[in-house]
Design an enzyme around this catalytic site. Structure first.
Site, PDB file in Angstrom:
ATOM      1  N   LEU A  45       0.854  -1.184   0.000  1.00 57.40           N
ATOM      2  CA  LEU A  45       0.000   0.000   0.000  1.00 57.40           C
ATOM      3  C   LEU A  45       0.891   1.235   0.000  1.00 57.40           C
ATOM      4  O   LEU A  45       1.916   1.268   0.686  1.00 57.40           O
ATOM      5  CB  LEU A  45      -0.897   0.035   1.240  1.00 57.40           C
ATOM      6  CG  LEU A  45      -2.205  -0.740   1.206  1.00 57.40           C
ATOM      7  CD1 LEU A  45      -2.896  -0.646   2.571  1.00 57.40           C
ATOM      8  CD2 LEU A  45      -3.147  -0.225   0.119  1.00 57.40           C
ATOM      9  N   ASP A  46       0.509   2.269  -0.760  1.00 59.12           N
ATOM     10  CA  ASP A  46       1.250   3.528  -0.725  1.00 59.12           C
ATOM     11  C   ASP A  46       1.284   4.056   0.707  1.00 59.12           C
ATOM     12  O   ASP A  46       0.345   3.817   1.487  1.00 59.12           O
ATOM     13  CB  ASP A  46       0.582   4.573  -1.614  1.00 59.12           C
ATOM     14  CG  ASP A  46       0.685   4.235  -3.095  1.00 59.12           C
ATOM     15  OD1 ASP A  46       1.610   3.484  -3.458  1.00 59.12           O
ATOM     16  OD2 ASP A  46      -0.156   4.725  -3.871  1.00 59.12           O
ATOM     17  N   PRO A  47       2.329   4.806   1.076  1.00 54.77           N
ATOM     18  CA  PRO A  47       2.417   5.346   2.447  1.00 54.77           C
ATOM     19  C   PRO A  47       1.184   6.137   2.877  1.00 54.77           C
ATOM     20  O   PRO A  47       0.757   6.047   4.028  1.00 54.77           O
ATOM     21  CB  PRO A  47       3.661   6.235   2.394  1.00 54.77           C
ATOM     22  CG  PRO A  47       4.520   5.594   1.347  1.00 54.77           C
ATOM     23  CD  PRO A  47       3.562   5.087   0.307  1.00 54.77           C
TER      24      PRO A  47
END
Length: 301
Positions: A45-47
């Site tokens: 997942l993106d930050p």
């Protein structure tokens, strides 16, 4: 003094990842909280994204590909009127537009993003270009040319709308970039767009509602967290189950074809249980399973 290696603990822990934390950091925190020897995750997942991160521990890491390949569901908000360097709210604005999509225009445009589509990943992504990560090149000021990749989109629908934003839900297969969907929708509609918020709701058999919060990894002790641990076979729900005979279990544990009870088409990939625990994954061939993965279980599973 020898470095402590951690416990042999196997299974899945579902974490509701908060924004501002990397997927790698979540895995590290889970490993620390449970004193686990080995851990990994099924799908980055993106930050700035939130939601389900499925963390595999111990022998469950051998089943990660089955979750990575499974369908996933995302809820996200697109902000219209601006395109950014990262295709989300973290990037710098590079183009703007005063246009906004009407509900019927958006509904019509979504049809072109359902089914088998080709998608160019964001410039800031982990895709490799000549051996280097695209995001490293982008941070250095380069704009890497990324090839379009196939993606299966099961559904894409509007769940809410304001003058400047639209809430969408997408169910898609492996390798989908929600940021690319927002960027490409904005271009098709002529209004430009980027992802404002993104949340993964479920992935394969795992639902974010069954997860622990990131704060719990600091607050709860290992024994409490272990109560949330799901067995290895939780990640194998798309495969038929076969039960090993007593002799078959011995052979399978040693990596050899073993006799099983159950029925499946010849050549089907299956998982094998013994005394209620996952033992192996392999191909069913006329009463025997030829293992491709064998689970060596000691502690929790």
């Amino acid at each position: 003094m020898a470095r402590k290696k951690g416990r042999d603990i196997s299974g899945w822990l579902i974490v509701d990842k908060p924004a501002g934390v990397t997927s790698t950091a979540v895995v590290g925190k889970v490993r620390w909280a449970l004193d686990a020897k080995k851990a990994g995750h099924a799908g980055t997942l993106d930050p700035d994204a939130t939601g389900l991160l499925a963390v595999a521990l111990g022998e469950a890491t051998k089943t990660v590909p089955f979750i990575t390949d499974a369908l996933k569901c995302y809820d996200f908000t697109v902000r219209w009127g601006a395109e950014t360097t990262t295709d989300d709210a973290a990037g710098a604005v590079v183009r703007t537009s005063d246009r906004r999509p009407a509900p019927d225009q958006l509904a019509h445009a979504l049809g072109g993003f359902i089914g088998d589509i080709m998608q160019v990943p964001p410039a800031f992504s982990a895709v490799k270009v000549d051996g280097e990560r695209a995001y490293d090149l982008a941070r250095e000021g380069a704009r890497p040319e990324l090839a379009a990749r196939p993606l299966w989109v099961e559904t894409l629908e509007v769940t809410g709308m304001t003058a400047d934003t639209s809430d969408l839900r997408m169910i898609c297969g492996k390798g989908g970039y929600v940021r690319s969907i927002a960027r490409d929708l904005g271009r098709v509609l002529g209004c430009l767009g980027h992802v404002e918020t993104l949340r993964r709701v479920w992935s394969g058999p795992f639902d974010v509602g069954d997860g622990v919060s990131f704060d719990q990894l600091d607050r709860d002790n290992a024994a409490t967290l272990e109560r949330h641990l799901l067995p290895i076979q939780s990640g194998l729900g798309d495969l038929p189950e076969m039960r090993a005979t007593e002799e078959g279990a011995i052979r399978l544990r040693n990596g050899n074809p073993g006799q099983v009870i159950g029925s499946a088409d010849f050549g089907t990939e299956v998982w094998v249980s013994a005394q209620g625990r996952a033992l192996a994954v392999g191909r069913y061939m006329g009463g025997l399973v030829h293992p491709s993965r064998v689970f060596v279980l000691g502690g929790s599973a």
